[in-house]
Design an enzyme around this catalytic site. Structure first.
Site, PDB file in Angstrom:
ATOM      1  N   MET A  31     -22.742  -6.475   4.012  1.00 36.92           N
ATOM      2  CA  MET A  31     -22.322  -7.073   2.745  1.00 36.92           C
ATOM      3  C   MET A  31     -22.552  -8.584   2.771  1.00 36.92           C
ATOM      4  O   MET A  31     -21.970  -9.321   1.966  1.00 36.92           O
ATOM      5  CB  MET A  31     -20.863  -6.732   2.460  1.00 36.92           C
ATOM      6  N   GLY A  32     -23.379  -9.040   3.705  1.00 36.66           N
ATOM      7  CA  GLY A  32     -23.693 -10.466   3.768  1.00 36.66           C
ATOM      8  C   GLY A  32     -22.602 -11.269   4.454  1.00 36.66           C
ATOM      9  O   GLY A  32     -21.764 -10.711   5.148  1.00 36.66           O
ATOM     10  N   ALA A  33     -22.624 -12.599   4.237  1.00 38.92           N
ATOM     11  CA  ALA A  33     -21.734 -13.516   4.971  1.00 38.92           C
ATOM     12  C   ALA A  33     -21.890 -13.213   6.470  1.00 38.92           C
ATOM     13  O   ALA A  33     -20.923 -12.958   7.186  1.00 38.92           O
ATOM     14  CB  ALA A  33     -20.297 -13.380   4.519  1.00 38.92           C
ATOM     15  N   LEU A  34     -23.133 -13.279   6.891  1.00 39.03           N
ATOM     16  CA  LEU A  34     -23.481 -12.762   8.218  1.00 39.03           C
ATOM     17  C   LEU A  34     -22.966 -13.641   9.351  1.00 39.03           C
ATOM     18  O   LEU A  34     -22.872 -14.857   9.229  1.00 39.03           O
ATOM     19  CB  LEU A  34     -25.001 -12.613   8.330  1.00 39.03           C
ATOM     20  N   HIS A  38     -23.108  -9.052  12.929  1.00 41.46           N
ATOM     21  CA  HIS A  38     -24.215  -8.473  12.158  1.00 41.46           C
ATOM     22  C   HIS A  38     -25.545  -8.672  12.886  1.00 41.46           C
ATOM     23  O   HIS A  38     -26.382  -7.778  12.937  1.00 41.46           O
ATOM     24  CB  HIS A  38     -24.328  -9.147  10.791  1.00 41.46           C
ATOM     25  N   GLN A  62     -16.731   0.162  -2.916  1.00 39.56           N
ATOM     26  CA  GLN A  62     -15.890   0.331  -1.733  1.00 39.56           C
ATOM     27  C   GLN A  62     -14.722  -0.642  -1.693  1.00 39.56           C
ATOM     28  O   GLN A  62     -13.970  -0.681  -0.725  1.00 39.56           O
ATOM     29  CB  GLN A  62     -16.728   0.263  -0.453  1.00 39.56           C
ATOM     30  N   LYS A 150     -16.796  -2.208  15.224  1.00 40.97           N
ATOM     31  CA  LYS A 150     -15.706  -2.982  14.606  1.00 40.97           C
ATOM     32  C   LYS A 150     -15.033  -2.155  13.504  1.00 40.97           C
ATOM     33  O   LYS A 150     -13.829  -2.151  13.352  1.00 40.97           O
ATOM     34  CB  LYS A 150     -16.299  -4.278  14.035  1.00 40.97           C
ATOM     35  N   GLN A 154     -15.304   3.835   9.816  1.00 34.62           N
ATOM     36  CA  GLN A 154     -16.527   3.872   9.006  1.00 34.62           C
ATOM     37  C   GLN A 154     -17.678   4.482   9.792  1.00 34.62           C
ATOM     38  O   GLN A 154     -18.449   5.298   9.267  1.00 34.62           O
ATOM     39  CB  GLN A 154     -16.888   2.458   8.559  1.00 34.62           C
ATOM     40  N   ARG A 188     -14.431 -11.943   6.842  1.00 38.42           N
ATOM     41  CA  ARG A 188     -13.161 -12.367   6.242  1.00 38.42           C
ATOM     42  C   ARG A 188     -12.459 -13.454   7.058  1.00 38.42           C
ATOM     43  O   ARG A 188     -11.529 -14.086   6.560  1.00 38.42           O
ATOM     44  CB  ARG A 188     -12.222 -11.177   6.074  1.00 38.42           C
TER      45      ARG A 188
HETATM   46  P1  AMP Z   1     -19.896  -5.678   6.692  1.00 35.26           P
HETATM   47  O1  AMP Z   1     -20.850  -6.726   6.226  1.00 35.26           O
HETATM   48  O2  AMP Z   1     -18.549  -6.182   7.016  1.00 35.26           O
HETATM   49  O3  AMP Z   1     -19.895  -4.475   5.786  1.00 35.26           O
HETATM   50  O4  AMP Z   1     -20.475  -5.164   8.070  1.00 35.26           O
HETATM   51  C1  AMP Z   1     -21.794  -4.689   8.172  1.00 35.26           C
HETATM   52  C2  AMP Z   1     -21.966  -4.017   9.496  1.00 35.26           C
HETATM   53  O5  AMP Z   1     -21.724  -4.954  10.537  1.00 35.26           O
HETATM   54  C3  AMP Z   1     -20.969  -2.870   9.717  1.00 35.26           C
HETATM   55  O6  AMP Z   1     -21.642  -1.809  10.356  1.00 35.26           O
HETATM   56  C4  AMP Z   1     -19.942  -3.502  10.599  1.00 35.26           C
HETATM   57  O7  AMP Z   1     -19.266  -2.566  11.421  1.00 35.26           O
HETATM   58  C5  AMP Z   1     -20.796  -4.435  11.429  1.00 35.26           C
HETATM   59  N1  AMP Z   1     -19.961  -5.486  12.009  1.00 35.26           N
HETATM   60  C6  AMP Z   1     -19.109  -6.302  11.342  1.00 35.26           C
HETATM   61  N2  AMP Z   1     -18.468  -7.115  12.208  1.00 35.26           N
HETATM   62  C7  AMP Z   1     -18.919  -6.785  13.446  1.00 35.26           C
HETATM   63  C8  AMP Z   1     -18.630  -7.257  14.761  1.00 35.26           C
HETATM   64  N3  AMP Z   1     -17.739  -8.218  14.982  1.00 35.26           N
HETATM   65  N4  AMP Z   1     -19.283  -6.686  15.790  1.00 35.26           N
HETATM   66  C9  AMP Z   1     -20.183  -5.685  15.586  1.00 35.26           C
HETATM   67  N5  AMP Z   1     -20.500  -5.215  14.361  1.00 35.26           N
HETATM   68  C10 AMP Z   1     -19.882  -5.748  13.310  1.00 35.26           C
END
Ligand code: AMP
Length: 279
Positions: A31-34, A38, A62, A150, A154, A188
């Protein structure tokens, strides 16, 4: 510059070229904000696939909380710069109207593993996840999809989804990347105040201590209660849940012979943080 694709037609056309050339396509939905979490997924996809696409889509379906959706950080230019360091082959960043055009009526709805914990606290969340992941895999012609541990529940939901719908996608679960103080990286985290940021690592510390105590023979309930007390004492406003569950089904588990996972969600500074660890 990494190409940023906005339409399904463009994404499909590019993926078709790759597939025709016999190349494998790895997809990293985000969802970005990488952050580095990520990027670790994208780097792994880079090692394991011929072509890598990172998708950036803040999926309205979601979010059960409209405020959370509104406040979700959007940092596309910075994201693109980070992805250029991997590098990925393409960024797929469609708008909501491209993903959910007028007349869209289909939902992928899941029971079982999608129901407890996050599913219970955030009604509709995993149906939104399952729907968008199904669509993203279809749009990108993915051979492999990379997901972080994480978001453990999901990951289990997506593994189940792919099995149930016979999708020709291999789901790869990747380790949680943490800050040096243990806090799991999350988009977040930037919403925490500086003071909240100093308290946030207590979540991981508390569940780690509980897991250690349980392995040493302490009762699950006692260990979990202590973890919740530690977090409240540190300043967490609310501990939504700390649960020891079967790692795959997410159902309550007191069978130490099966892999188990401790999962937690708690509020700090008005920010909802989640984490999980093996027990
Ligand atoms: P999100 O952008 O939060 O939807 O996350 C996108 C993907 O990155 C999802 O598969 C998350 O589980 C993964 N992700 C988010 N934070 C972490 C982290 N700290 N370590 C590993 N994977 C992550």
């Amino acid at each position: 510059m990494i190409p940023i694709l906005r339409t399904v037609a463009e994404m499909r056309a590019l993926a078709r070229v790759w597939r025709k050339a016999g190349q494998t396509v790895g997809v990293v939905p985000t969802m970005g904000a990488l952050h580095d979490g990520h990027l670790s997924l994208a780097r792994r996809a880079r090692r394991e696939c011929d072509r890598v696409v990172t998708t950036i889509f803040v999926n309205p379906k979601q979010f059960n909380n409209p405020e959370d959706l509104k406040k979700y950080p959007r940092t596309e230019a910075a994201d693109a710069a980070l992805l250029a360091t991997v590098p990925v082959d393409a960024i797929f960043a469609p708008g909501p109207e491209e993903v959910y055009p007028e007349g869209f009526i289909t939902t992928v709805s899941m029971a079982g593993v999608a129901q407890p914990l996050e599913g219970h606290m955030r009604p509709g969340h995993f149906d939104g996840v399952a729907t968008v992941v199904t669509k993203l895999f279809g749009m990108t012609l993915a051979d492999r999809g990379y997901f972080g541990q994480k978001d453990w529940q999901q990951l289990q939901v997506v593994l189940r989804l792919v099995r149930d719908l016979n999708m020709a996608v291999e789901v790869v679960g990747c380790e949680t990347i943490r800050e040096t103080d243990g806090l799991a990286m999350s988009s977040r985290n930037v919403r925490l105040t500086p003071e909240g940021r100093t308290k946030a690592p207590v979540l991981y510390a508390a569940i780690s201590a509980a897991a250690k105590d349980i392995r040493a023979g302490q009762s699950d309930r006692m260990a979990i209660r202590e973890a919740a007390e530690t977090m409240r004492a540190a300043g967490f406003e609310r501990v939504e849940y700390i649960e020891l569950r079967d790692a795959e089904t997410l159902m309550p588990s007191d069978d130490p012979a099966r892999p188990r996972r401790m999962l937690a969600a708690a509020w700090l500074d008005g920010v909802r943080l989640i984490d999980n660890i093996p027990v």
